[in-house]
Design a protein around this motif. Structure first.
Motif, PDB file in Angstrom:
ATOM      1  N   GLU A 124       0.830  -1.206   0.000  1.00 42.65           N
ATOM      2  CA  GLU A 124       0.000   0.000   0.000  1.00 42.65           C
ATOM      3  C   GLU A 124       0.865   1.256   0.000  1.00 42.65           C
ATOM      4  N   GLN A 125       1.920   1.241   0.812  1.00 40.66           N
ATOM      5  CA  GLN A 125       2.820   2.389   0.857  1.00 40.66           C
ATOM      6  C   GLN A 125       3.556   2.569  -0.472  1.00 40.66           C
ATOM      7  N   ASN A 126       3.989   1.468  -1.073  1.00 37.76           N
ATOM      8  CA  ASN A 126       4.662   1.550  -2.367  1.00 37.76           C
ATOM      9  C   ASN A 126       3.724   2.082  -3.449  1.00 37.76           C
ATOM     10  N   SER A 127       2.475   1.648  -3.404  1.00 35.42           N
ATOM     11  CA  SER A 127       1.499   2.129  -4.371  1.00 35.42           C
ATOM     12  C   SER A 127       1.271   3.625  -4.212  1.00 35.42           C
ATOM     13  N   LEU A 128       1.183   4.081  -2.962  1.00 38.44           N
ATOM     14  CA  LEU A 128       1.011   5.508  -2.690  1.00 38.44           C
ATOM     15  C   LEU A 128       2.229   6.293  -3.183  1.00 38.44           C
ATOM     16  N   LEU A 129       3.433   5.758  -2.936  1.00 42.20           N
ATOM     17  CA  LEU A 129       4.653   6.425  -3.366  1.00 42.20           C
ATOM     18  C   LEU A 129       4.730   6.509  -4.890  1.00 42.20           C
ATOM     19  N   ARG A 130       4.320   5.414  -5.563  1.00 38.63           N
ATOM     20  CA  ARG A 130       4.337   5.436  -7.034  1.00 38.63           C
ATOM     21  C   ARG A 130       3.375   6.483  -7.586  1.00 38.63           C
ATOM     22  N   ARG A 131       2.202   6.610  -6.960  1.00 42.19           N
ATOM     23  CA  ARG A 131       1.239   7.624  -7.412  1.00 42.19           C
ATOM     24  C   ARG A 131       1.805   9.031  -7.214  1.00 42.19           C
ATOM     25  N   GLN A 132       2.436   9.251  -6.055  1.00 39.82           N
ATOM     26  CA  GLN A 132       3.008  10.567  -5.784  1.00 39.82           C
ATOM     27  C   GLN A 132       4.147  10.885  -6.758  1.00 39.82           C
TER      28      GLN A 132
ATOM     29  N   GLU B  50       2.633  11.763 -10.130  1.00 40.27           N
ATOM     30  CA  GLU B  50       2.078  13.113 -10.114  1.00 40.27           C
ATOM     31  C   GLU B  50       3.181  14.162 -10.165  1.00 40.27           C
TER      32      GLU B  50
END
Length: 337
Positions: free
Chosen positions: A106-114, A117
């Motif tokens: 979940e954290q990696n997915s959030l980091l990839r989205r950031q 962006e």
């Protein structure tokens, strides 16, 4: 041996509560045996079994801890990613392990989205500034043509000098954008250094004339592997700085020492405390605060360009006695890049 000693320290720190519980349990067991009137031989036998089974459990637990720690340390040293499942069986309790996996994913997915962006935002900025720089070149060129049609006068000469500065500032912005992917814009060939220097001096001849600054150019010959456009950019930044901070009637000297081009001006000089930070991004120093139009980007970009080209740049100065800039060109061949 050192690795096992460090692993033991880490193990005792991680499992300190279990160790305290065992010591407390051993102490309570010994007191119960003593208060219960159990003979010393039987009590000793019971305590021996207690410590034996604990010791066996400790060795088994520590050995697994040591192997896991060594494996993770190896991955850290080799900068490799940790395999998700096959290499981590038995590291910890599997249910907790699965929760950790879910959290990490979940954290990696959030980091990839950031990151996506941020990259999109940066790309939009780069596209806008690149478009702006190219668009501003049109009115600059038109103004240049209009000035050519006007009769020569001191005002026209000043206007042309200011126009040259505008073109330089525009080029500085464009080079800053291109710096992020400079390797894709390189065209390395063998060039004659004196030809590149003379082209830049010709470009800034009007500023020398308007500011009544004498030029002393020594004859020299040096062939080097470089990118003409990027090295010309660096020379332009050095010359404009020298012209900016040299008063009317001053002098700029250019000569070669070995494989080092030296550009010396008789200008204001630089404070000793400012020199170590001159190649830092955005740093203007005392002179920059006096010259309100200083951006602190010219020398920063010049240092980056010289480093990427395999060249070197350094600077010597004394306040009130001018500045020396040294551009060093170590002997290299195309196959060295």
């Amino acid at each position: 041996m050192k690795g096992k000693y460090e692993a033991l320290k880490d193990y005792l720190a991680d499992y300190r509560i279990g160790l305290l519980l065992f010591l407390s349990e051993g102490t309570i067991l010994a007191m119960v045996l003593w208060l219960g009137g159990v003979s010393s031989e039987v009590a000793g036998y019971i305590l021996l079994l207690h410590f034996f089974f604990f010791g066996a459990a400790f060795l088994f637990s520590f050995y697994g801890y040591y192997l896991r720690r060594r494996y993770l340390k190896m991955l850290c040293d080799r900068k490799k990613e940790l395999p998700w499942i096959e290499k981590r069986e038995g590291f910890y309790e599997q249910r907790i392990f699965r929760l950790c996996d879910e959290l990490l994913e979940e954290q990696n997915s959030l980091l990839r989205r950031q990151q996506a962006e941020e990259q999109n935002r940066l790309k939009s900025y780069q596209e806008y500034y690149t478009m702006w720089v190219h668009q501003i070149k049109t009115p600059i060129f038109a103004l240049e043509l209009l000035l050519r049609a006007v009769e020569e006068s001191s005002l026209v000469a000043q206007a042309k000098a200011e126009l040259l500065k505008i073109k330089d500032y525009t080029q500085l912005a464009l080079q800053y954008i291109r710096m992020e992917d400079m390797s894709a814009d390189l065209d390395l060939r063998e060039y004659a250094l004196e030809s590149i220097v003379k082209n830049q001096l010709k470009k800034y001849a009007l500023l020398f004339i308007n500011q009544k600054i004498r030029l002393e150019l020594a004859e020299f010959q040096l062939s080097l592997i470089t990118d003409e456009k990027w090295l010309s950019f660096v020379l332009g930044q050095i010359l404009t700085n020298a012209l900016k901070y040299t008063p009317s009637g001053g002098q700029i000297r250019i000569f070669l020492e070995g494989r080092e081009l030296v550009i010396v001006d008789s200008g204001l000089g630089i404070r000793a405390e400012d020199i170590p930070r001159l190649f830092s991004r955005g740093f203007t120093g005392g002179n920059g605060r006096w010259q309100k139009d200083a951006s602190g980007m010219g020398l920063y970009l010049s240092a980056r360009v010289m480093r990427n080209l395999g060249h070197e740049i350094r600077l010597e100065s004394e306040q009130g006695k001018g500045t020396k800039v040294f551009l060093k060109f170590p002997e290299k061949y195309l196959q060295d890049y």
